[in-house]
Scaffold this motif. Structure first.
Motif: not given
Length: 175
Positions: A151-152, A149, A63, A66
């Motif tokens: 991070c996504g 969420l 994470t 990302v």
């Protein structure tokens, strides 16, 4: 009055209004760039926490990577959109080109998704760390879920920024 004369008259009348937009746009550019820099520093902090504090926990390293990639892409995209206009040295034309480039575009959506998601994810990470320091029994569920969420969505937004930069901007097509 012909259509061309009307356009020139209204276009010339709009130039003082654009002059008033120069300062707020320049200020917002600076604020957005500072925000992007803080996102990069925060993402580096998440990555460092994942490596040193959590004992190389895979979730926090992934994470953090990302978030760092999303923050760097966000910073890069903001720097790309802030380059001065090559055709004219007049700031009015540069402001008009900047606003035309961003208003209602796919790039604006991608930048908003990337920057906002990274900011929310970093805020949730800070909230998780404050909670962990106060009560070291575990990670709170809601901030942890929002962090994942965020991070996504940061990853998705950074993909959109790269697609916009590589395809739409280079080919001149719009989305």
């Amino acid at each position: 009055m012909s259509g061309q004369a009307y356009f020139e008259e209204t276009h010339d009348a709009a130039i003082p209004a654009m002059g008033r937009l120069q300062r707020p746009v320049a200020l917002m550019r600076a604020v957005a760039l500072v925000y992007a820099g803080l996102l990069v520093v925060g993402a580096l902090g998440v990555l460092a926490m994942g490596v040193y504090v959590y004992g190389r926990a895979g979730l926090f390293i992934v994470t953090g990577a990302v978030l760092l990639a999303g923050a760097v892409v966000f910073f890069w995209a903001l720097r790309q959109s802030q380059r001065p206009s090559r055709t004219s040295g007049d700031e009015t034309h540069a402001v008009r080109a900047f606003l035309t480039d961003l208003i209602g575009s796919f790039r604006l959506f991608a930048l908003t998704l990337t920057g906002a998601s990274a900011g929310v994810a970093l805020a949730m990470f800070v909230l998780m760390e404050i909670s962990r320091v106060q009560d070291p029994t575990g990670v709170p569920i809601f901030p942890g879920a929002v962090f994942i969420l965020g991070c996504g969505l940061t990853f998705l937004g950074s993909i959109f920024v790269v697609v916009d930069a590589l395809y739409f901007h280079r080919t001149g097509r719009s989305f």
